[in-house]
Design a protein around this motif. Sequence first.
Motif, short mmCIF file in Angstrom:
data_model
loop_
_atom_site.label_atom_id
_atom_site.label_comp_id
_atom_site.label_asym_id
_atom_site.label_seq_id
_atom_site.Cartn_x
_atom_site.Cartn_y
_atom_site.Cartn_z
N SER A 139 1.17 -1.29 0.10
CA SER A 139 -0.36 0.02 0.02
C SER A 139 1.35 1.11 -0.03
O SER A 139 2.08 1.66 -0.79
CB SER A 139 -0.91 -0.29 0.89
N ASP A 165 1.99 -0.77 -6.11
CA ASP A 165 2.25 -0.67 -7.23
C ASP A 165 3.64 -0.62 -8.48
O ASP A 165 3.88 -1.26 -8.42
CB ASP A 165 3.17 1.59 -6.83
N GLY A 173 1.22 4.53 -3.66
CA GLY A 173 0.39 4.70 -2.65
C GLY A 173 0.21 5.41 -1.92
O GLY A 173 -0.79 5.73 -0.51
#
Length: 256
Positions: A139, A165, A173
């Motif tokens: 994240s 990502d 993120g």
Amino acid sequence: MMECNKVKITVLIWICLTFAPFVNAAVYQWSVPITSIVSSETNEHPTAFLWIPEQCTQVKALIFGQHNMCEETIFEHPAFRKKMLELGFAIVWVSPGIDQQWDVRNGCQQVFDTIVKALAETSGYQELEYVPVVPLGHSAMATFPWNFAAWNPDRTLAVISYHGDAPRTNLTGYGRENLEWGRNRNIDGIPGLMVEGEYEWWESRVNPALAFRMMYPESCVSFLCDAGHGHFDVSDEVVDYLSLFPEKGCILPFAR
């Protein structure tokens, strides 16, 4: 009363046997304070934790992650620990995290070097200072593994961006600007994995990775759709896949 106590003891033994693998998996044998920085989250020094498989005589590589959300769950999952034991890989987990971007201008690279040196001295595994690294982040920490690899191409064995990502994405993120790698910096030849959950799948997040592969045809970015799961899930199935990825990275020649 005696029968009741026997039942209680039986239940207690069952609980201990059932959950013993999970308790053992969560152990980190060594830790060192990172005295060169103070976390804005806690106003205290972060701590670097080290796990090395039992009876490991020489560490072959290390998995490196920073505290965000799912990293800790992955690192302490019994199946992940079992695979790292088979591979002879150590795990280094830093809490709170050092840097979401891995912007070397703020000194994060020097902090990392200090961490592995201190853990090498504390544990006695001196090879920690130079073994290959697999950065893993989830994240808001999912961009840092790509940037770590870009600044450490000769030391990065593989990259895992978990729910997740693309390299040089415009959708970081952590929600701020991405780092510019410059004209000559790349991650060619380094196996990279971008994981997205089925319930968070978004083409706009995948497209930057496809564009990156077109721009850098020698890059090795692959994708995994974590079917049936969302952003905060850590399923047994995906942990099995993540456990295989560092192993496959070992098969490829570690040379640039």
